[in-house]
Design an enzyme around this catalytic site. Structure first.
Site, short mmCIF file in Angstrom:
data_model
loop_
_atom_site.label_atom_id
_atom_site.label_comp_id
_atom_site.label_asym_id
_atom_site.label_seq_id
_atom_site.Cartn_x
_atom_site.Cartn_y
_atom_site.Cartn_z
N HIS A 35 -3.73 7.13 3.03
CA HIS A 35 -3.94 5.70 2.30
C HIS A 35 -5.56 5.31 2.78
O HIS A 35 -5.80 5.40 4.00
CB HIS A 35 -3.09 4.67 2.80
CG HIS A 35 -3.38 3.21 2.45
ND1 HIS A 35 -3.94 2.77 1.22
CD2 HIS A 35 -3.18 2.20 3.05
CE1 HIS A 35 -3.95 1.87 1.00
NE2 HIS A 35 -3.75 1.07 2.42
N ASN A 88 -9.83 -0.37 -0.30
CA ASN A 88 -8.63 -0.29 -0.31
C ASN A 88 -7.99 -0.87 -1.67
O ASN A 88 -7.89 -1.91 -1.99
CB ASN A 88 -7.77 -1.33 0.81
CG ASN A 88 -6.40 -1.18 1.06
OD1 ASN A 88 -5.57 -0.57 0.25
ND2 ASN A 88 -5.68 -1.70 1.91
N CYS A 93 0.86 -1.19 0.14
CA CYS A 93 -0.04 0.04 0.05
C CYS A 93 0.76 1.37 0.13
O CYS A 93 0.27 2.28 -0.37
CB CYS A 93 -1.04 0.19 1.06
SG CYS A 93 -2.13 -1.25 1.24
N1 ACO Z 1 -18.43 -9.41 8.20
C1 ACO Z 1 -18.84 -9.74 9.49
N2 ACO Z 1 -17.91 -10.09 10.55
C2 ACO Z 1 -16.74 -10.20 10.16
C3 ACO Z 1 -16.30 -9.60 8.80
C4 ACO Z 1 -16.96 -9.35 7.87
N3 ACO Z 1 -16.64 -9.16 6.68
N4 ACO Z 1 -14.85 -9.58 9.07
C5 ACO Z 1 -14.45 -10.24 10.25
N5 ACO Z 1 -15.48 -10.53 10.79
C6 ACO Z 1 -15.66 -10.63 12.36
C7 ACO Z 1 -14.54 -11.45 13.08
O1 ACO Z 1 -14.57 -12.81 12.76
C8 ACO Z 1 -14.60 -11.34 14.34
O2 ACO Z 1 -15.57 -12.20 14.86
P1 ACO Z 1 -15.40 -12.83 16.37
O3 ACO Z 1 -15.34 -11.80 17.28
O4 ACO Z 1 -16.56 -13.81 16.71
O5 ACO Z 1 -14.23 -13.53 16.47
C9 ACO Z 1 -15.29 -9.98 14.61
O6 ACO Z 1 -15.84 -9.45 12.94
C10 ACO Z 1 -14.24 -8.81 14.71
O7 ACO Z 1 -13.12 -8.95 13.81
P2 ACO Z 1 -11.71 -7.96 13.89
O8 ACO Z 1 -10.85 -8.69 13.16
O9 ACO Z 1 -11.32 -7.86 15.56
O10 ACO Z 1 -12.47 -6.60 13.49
P3 ACO Z 1 -11.80 -5.21 13.21
O11 ACO Z 1 -12.76 -4.37 14.08
O12 ACO Z 1 -10.38 -5.16 13.75
O13 ACO Z 1 -12.13 -5.05 11.85
C11 ACO Z 1 -10.63 -5.02 9.86
C12 ACO Z 1 -11.51 -5.74 10.95
C13 ACO Z 1 -11.67 -4.23 9.00
C14 ACO Z 1 -10.04 -5.77 8.92
C15 ACO Z 1 -9.71 -3.97 10.48
O14 ACO Z 1 -8.87 -4.66 11.60
C16 ACO Z 1 -8.68 -3.32 9.63
O15 ACO Z 1 -9.09 -2.57 8.91
N6 ACO Z 1 -7.15 -3.60 9.60
C17 ACO Z 1 -6.19 -2.88 9.07
C18 ACO Z 1 -6.28 -3.20 7.59
C19 ACO Z 1 -5.16 -2.35 7.01
O16 ACO Z 1 -5.01 -1.30 7.07
N7 ACO Z 1 -4.14 -3.12 6.01
C20 ACO Z 1 -2.93 -2.52 5.87
C21 ACO Z 1 -3.04 -2.33 4.24
S1 ACO Z 1 -3.48 -3.54 3.25
C22 ACO Z 1 -2.06 -3.96 2.41
O17 ACO Z 1 -0.90 -3.45 2.31
C23 ACO Z 1 -2.33 -4.82 1.11
#
Ligand code: ACO
Length: 323
Positions: free
Chosen positions: A250, A280, A113
């Site tokens: 980003h 993203n 990214c």
């Molecule tokens: N729909 C419904 N529920 C979901 C989904 C979905 N699409 N995805 C995950 N969940 C669930 C999980 O299974 C979990 O359930 P559980 O509590 O029963 O175990 C719950 O939601 C919470 O999951 P988390 O992963 O803790 O959710 P979070 O609030 O952290 O959001 C997200 C997830 C959106 C991925 C976030 O963590 C994020 O944006 N992370 C950073 C991403 C990023 O910036 N990446 C860097 C760039 S990417 C690159 O370089 C290619």
């Protein structure tokens, strides 16, 4: 000439749109969850035969058109991408031919990214040392090709697109500073498991190259790291955060973006936000957001812009720009 400055911007998003409702039909998710946790409402998806260089080509034409620059004037090309058309030649070399650029240096930069900011940093230096008068810098990705459509934790996040800028040598600022970093310590938090020399595994979905991410852990590192890069950038320019006009982050997650804006005491009105429209798009997301706000007139000549990104590697980077 002591600076490079942005002479033109361009972007491209493929026609096909995948909404949150479309994803509800694929995995156990909901529009409400996706919007609340990420801010994303839809993402664009390349057509079956459309490649990263196809999208980059369109963005580059638009940037050169805005800059009033002919392909024959471009002296260097850098393309940030993690999803090149081919193993080789690089996407940049394919674009050199297709855009009709002179036989200038053309390279891909793989920094996930942060790819656009890495490419911008290289091109800025290329111009400042006098090796090129004008440069084309592109961020382009076809991430939907490496998304695991069975993994709800990642498939809702990513989309395809491209953004580009033309840089030109200038006595006036310009790009004031760029900052790029990498730390491979947390490689297992965000990666594609397979590549060329590790061997594709055809028993795994998409040969094992799909994106794997421990989202929650990546989130925490991203917020901390972006806070640090913002401080580093302001300190390097002896500048107070109140002097910034726009944050161009980003576009990965609205909550990460809001945390950085809070750290800068900026209101969300001073943040260019496009994540809701295209998710993203990795290396494409910063130039996509920049082009959106240049074209709708929010960003004006003389404004001070802070560009930042964080991504797989981990890699992270920033640029302070006087537009
Ligand atoms: N729909 C419904 N529920 C979901 C989904 C979905 N699409 N995805 C995950 N969940 C669930 C999980 O299974 C979990 O359930 P559980 O509590 O029963 O175990 C719950 O939601 C919470 O999951 P988390 O992963 O803790 O959710 P979070 O609030 O952290 O959001 C997200 C997830 C959106 C991925 C976030 O963590 C994020 O944006 N992370 C950073 C991403 C990023 O910036 N990446 C860097 C760039 S990417 C690159 O370089 C290619």
């Amino acid at each position: 000439m002591s600076y490079s400055r942005i002479a033109g911007t361009g972007s491209y998003l493929p026609e096909k749109i995948l909404t949150n409702a479309d994803l509800e039909a694929l995995v156990d998710t909901s529009d409400e969850w996706i919007v609340e946790r990420t801010g994303i409402r839809q993402r664009h998806m390349a057509a079956e035969h459309q490649t990263t260089s196809d999208m980059a080509y369109e963005a580059a034409l638009r940037a050169m058109d805005m800059a009033g620059v002919e392909p024959s004037e471009i002296g260097f090309l850098a393309v940030g991408t993690t999803t090149p058309d081919l193993v080789f030649p690089s996407t940049a070399v394919l674009l050199q031919e297709r855009l009709g650029l002179p036989h200038v240096g053309a390279m891909d930069v793989n920094a996930a990214c942060t790819g656009f900011l890495y490419a911008l940093s290289i091109a800025d230096k290329w111009i400042r040392v006098g090796d090129a008068d004008k440069a084309l810098v592109i961020g382009a990705e076809c991430l939907t090709r490496i998304v695991d459509w069975k993994d709800r934790g990642t498939c809702v996040l990513f989309g395809d697109g491209a953004g580009a800028v033309v840089l030109e040598a200038s006595d006036e600022p310009g790009i004031l500073s760029t900052h790029i970093h990498a730390n491979g310590e947390h490689v297992d938090l965000l990666r594609s498991r397979r590549g060329i020399s590790t061997g594709f595994d055809f028993d795994l979905h998409n040969g094992g190259v799909t994106i794997e991410m421990k989202g929650n852990e990546v989130f925490k590192v991203a917020v901390r790291t972006l806070g640090r890069i913002v401080d580093e950038t302001l300190a390097a320019n002896n500048m107070d955060k109140s002097e910034l006009d726009w944050l161009i982050p980003h576009q990965a997650n609205l909550r990460i973006i809001a945390a950085t804006a809070r750290k800068l005491n900026m209101t969300m009105e001073q943040v260019i936000l496009t994540v809701q429209n295209h998710g993203n798009t990795s290396a494409a997301s910063v130039p996509l957001a920049l082009d959106t706000a240049v074209r709708d007139g929010r960003i004006q000549r003389g404004h001070k812009l802070l560009l930042e990104a964080f991504g797989g590697g981990f890699t992270w980077g920033s640029a302070l720009v006087q537009y």
